[in-house]
Scaffold this active site. Structure first.
Site, short mmCIF file in Angstrom:
data_model
loop_
_atom_site.label_atom_id
_atom_site.label_comp_id
_atom_site.label_asym_id
_atom_site.label_seq_id
_atom_site.Cartn_x
_atom_site.Cartn_y
_atom_site.Cartn_z
N ARG A 23 0.81 -1.22 0.00
CA ARG A 23 0.00 0.00 0.00
C ARG A 23 0.84 1.26 0.00
O ARG A 23 0.37 2.34 -0.38
CB ARG A 23 -0.91 0.02 1.23
CG ARG A 23 -1.86 -1.15 1.35
CD ARG A 23 -2.46 -1.21 2.74
NE ARG A 23 -1.42 -1.40 3.75
CZ ARG A 23 -1.63 -1.30 5.06
NH1 ARG A 23 -2.85 -1.01 5.52
NH2 ARG A 23 -0.64 -1.51 5.92
N GLN A 47 3.04 24.78 19.32
CA GLN A 47 2.55 25.20 18.00
C GLN A 47 3.14 24.26 16.95
O GLN A 47 4.27 23.80 17.08
CB GLN A 47 2.99 26.64 17.72
CG GLN A 47 2.45 27.22 16.42
CD GLN A 47 2.67 28.72 16.34
OE1 GLN A 47 2.39 29.44 17.28
NE2 GLN A 47 3.17 29.19 15.22
N ALA A 48 2.36 23.97 15.92
CA ALA A 48 2.83 23.20 14.77
C ALA A 48 2.75 24.09 13.53
O ALA A 48 1.71 24.70 13.27
CB ALA A 48 1.99 21.94 14.58
N ASN A 49 3.84 24.17 12.78
CA ASN A 49 3.91 25.01 11.59
C ASN A 49 4.17 24.16 10.36
O ASN A 49 4.83 23.13 10.44
CB ASN A 49 5.03 26.05 11.71
CG ASN A 49 4.85 27.00 12.87
OD1 ASN A 49 3.73 27.23 13.33
ND2 ASN A 49 5.94 27.55 13.36
N ARG A 59 15.19 29.60 3.68
CA ARG A 59 14.54 30.20 4.85
C ARG A 59 15.51 30.16 6.04
O ARG A 59 16.06 29.14 6.36
CB ARG A 59 13.25 29.45 5.20
CG ARG A 59 12.20 29.44 4.09
CD ARG A 59 10.97 28.63 4.50
NE ARG A 59 10.01 28.48 3.43
CZ ARG A 59 8.97 29.28 3.21
NH1 ARG A 59 8.75 30.31 4.02
NH2 ARG A 59 8.13 29.06 2.21
N HIS A 62 17.11 31.57 11.47
CA HIS A 62 16.21 32.13 12.46
C HIS A 62 16.53 31.59 13.85
O HIS A 62 16.94 30.45 14.00
CB HIS A 62 14.76 31.79 12.11
CG HIS A 62 14.33 32.31 10.77
ND1 HIS A 62 13.38 31.68 10.00
CD2 HIS A 62 14.72 33.40 10.06
CE1 HIS A 62 13.21 32.36 8.87
NE2 HIS A 62 14.02 33.39 8.88
N LYS A 72 12.76 23.45 18.01
CA LYS A 72 12.02 22.99 16.83
C LYS A 72 12.36 21.53 16.52
O LYS A 72 13.53 21.12 16.63
CB LYS A 72 12.38 23.84 15.60
CG LYS A 72 11.98 25.30 15.72
CD LYS A 72 12.44 26.09 14.52
CE LYS A 72 12.06 27.56 14.64
NZ LYS A 72 12.59 28.36 13.52
N HIS A 119 18.42 28.25 12.89
CA HIS A 119 17.87 27.24 11.97
C HIS A 119 17.64 27.84 10.59
O HIS A 119 17.16 28.97 10.46
CB HIS A 119 16.54 26.71 12.51
CG HIS A 119 15.88 25.73 11.59
ND1 HIS A 119 14.67 25.97 10.98
CD2 HIS A 119 16.29 24.50 11.16
CE1 HIS A 119 14.35 24.94 10.23
NE2 HIS A 119 15.31 24.04 10.32
N TYR A 132 7.07 21.70 11.26
CA TYR A 132 7.83 22.01 12.47
C TYR A 132 6.93 21.84 13.69
O TYR A 132 5.84 22.39 13.73
CB TYR A 132 8.29 23.47 12.52
CG TYR A 132 8.78 24.13 11.28
CD1 TYR A 132 10.08 24.62 11.22
CD2 TYR A 132 7.94 24.36 10.18
CE1 TYR A 132 10.53 25.30 10.11
CE2 TYR A 132 8.39 25.02 9.06
CZ TYR A 132 9.70 25.49 9.02
OH TYR A 132 10.14 26.16 7.92
N GLU A 143 11.60 37.08 17.77
CA GLU A 143 12.18 36.34 16.65
C GLU A 143 13.25 37.19 15.96
O GLU A 143 13.04 38.38 15.71
CB GLU A 143 11.09 35.98 15.64
CG GLU A 143 9.98 35.12 16.20
CD GLU A 143 10.40 33.68 16.36
OE1 GLU A 143 11.33 33.24 15.66
OE2 GLU A 143 9.81 32.99 17.21
N ASP A 172 15.03 38.10 5.43
CA ASP A 172 16.21 37.26 5.58
C ASP A 172 17.40 37.86 4.83
O ASP A 172 18.54 37.81 5.31
CB ASP A 172 15.93 35.85 5.07
CG ASP A 172 15.04 35.06 6.02
OD1 ASP A 172 14.86 35.50 7.17
OD2 ASP A 172 14.51 34.01 5.59
#
Length: 202
Positions: A23, A47-49, A59, A62, A72, A119, A132, A143, A172
Site C-alpha cells: 500500500r 505550536q505546529a507550523n 529560509r 532564524h 524545533k 535554523h 515544524y 524572533e 532574511d
C-alpha cells in the site's frame, strides 16, 4: 528509532524505522520516549507550523530570544531539503559552526534544535513541505535572524543550488551577519541556553 547528536551540541537527528508494504509505507517520525532519552526532557509542544516552498527557497537563519527560546522538531513530508543548524550562542565552543542534514519523505528523519540555536533550510525541489513542532508560540518581538548568505558562515547552499537561483525573503536578505548580530548584543548566550535546558529537565 535512532537518535544521533549533531556536531553542534544541542541538536539531534532522529531517524525512524520505515515499514513498507504494497500500500505504501508507515513510520512514527516522533517517539516521545526516544526523544526524552536522547535530549533529557520531554518535547513541549505549543505550536505546529507547515511551510510550502519551491526549489531554491532559502529560509533562515532564524532564532528566538532565550528565555524562553523556541526549540524545533523539523521534518520534510514532501520534496526534499537541506536542514542546517547554526550555533549562534555566544560563549559556545562551537560558536559560528554548523551542521546539515538531508530531510525527505524516504527516510522521514527529523532534526531537533534546542533553544538558542539558529535554523535554516534550503528546498531542493518544487513542492517541498516542511513541518515544524515548536516548543513555544510564535512571538514576533522575540524572533530574530542572521543572514544565511553571511560569507563568514560558509553555509553549504552552493553545493546544491547556484546562488543566482536562491529565493529569500526581504527580511532574511537584510538580516545582519553573525558578527553584526553579536556586536549588537542580539544573540543568546550559552549560559542563558543552559539555564533554560536545566529548567526543562527539572
Amino acid at each position: 528509532m535512532e537518535a544521533r547528536e549533531l556536531s553542534v551540541p544541542g541538536a539531534w537527528v532522529f531517524t525512524p524505522k520505515v515499514f513498507p508494504d504494497p500500500r505504501g509505507a508507515f513510520c512514527a517520525p516522533f517517539q516521545g520516549k526516544v526523544f526524552e532519552r536522547a535530549v533529557g526532557h520531554p518535547l513541549t509542544l505549543a505550536q505546529a507550523n507547515t511551510s510550502f516552498s519551491r526549489r531554491g527557497v532559502l529560509r533562515g537563519v532564524h532564532y528566538a530570544d532565550v528565555p524562553p527560546g523556541q526549540a524545533k522538531y523539523v521534518q520534510c513530508v514532501s520534496g526534499s531539503l537541506i536542514d542546517v543548524v547554526v550555533d549562534v550562542r555566544v560563549g559556545s565552543d562551537t560558536f559560528g559552526q554548523w551542521d546539515a542534514v538531508l530531510l525527505d519523505p524516504k527516510t522521514m528523519s527529523a532534526t531537533y534544535l534546542s533553544e538558542g540555536l539558529g535554523h535554516a533550510f534550503l528546498a531542493l525541489e518544487d513542492d517541498t513541505v516542511a513541518s515544524y513542532l515548536c516548543s513555544t508560540p510564535y512571538n514576533p518581538g522575540a524572533e530574530h535572524g542572521v543572514n544565511p548568505l553571511d560569507p563568514a558562515l560558509e553555509l553549504p547552499w552552493d553545493q546544491y543550488i547556484a546562488s543566482s537561483e536562491l529565493v529569500l525573503s526581504d527580511k532574511d536578505r537584510a538580516a545582519p551577519t553573525l558578527a553584526e548580530a553579536r556586536g549588537a548584543g542580539a544573540l543568546p548566550t550559552l549560559e542563558e541556553c543552559r539555564a533554560r535546558v536545566a529548567d526543562l529537565r527539572g
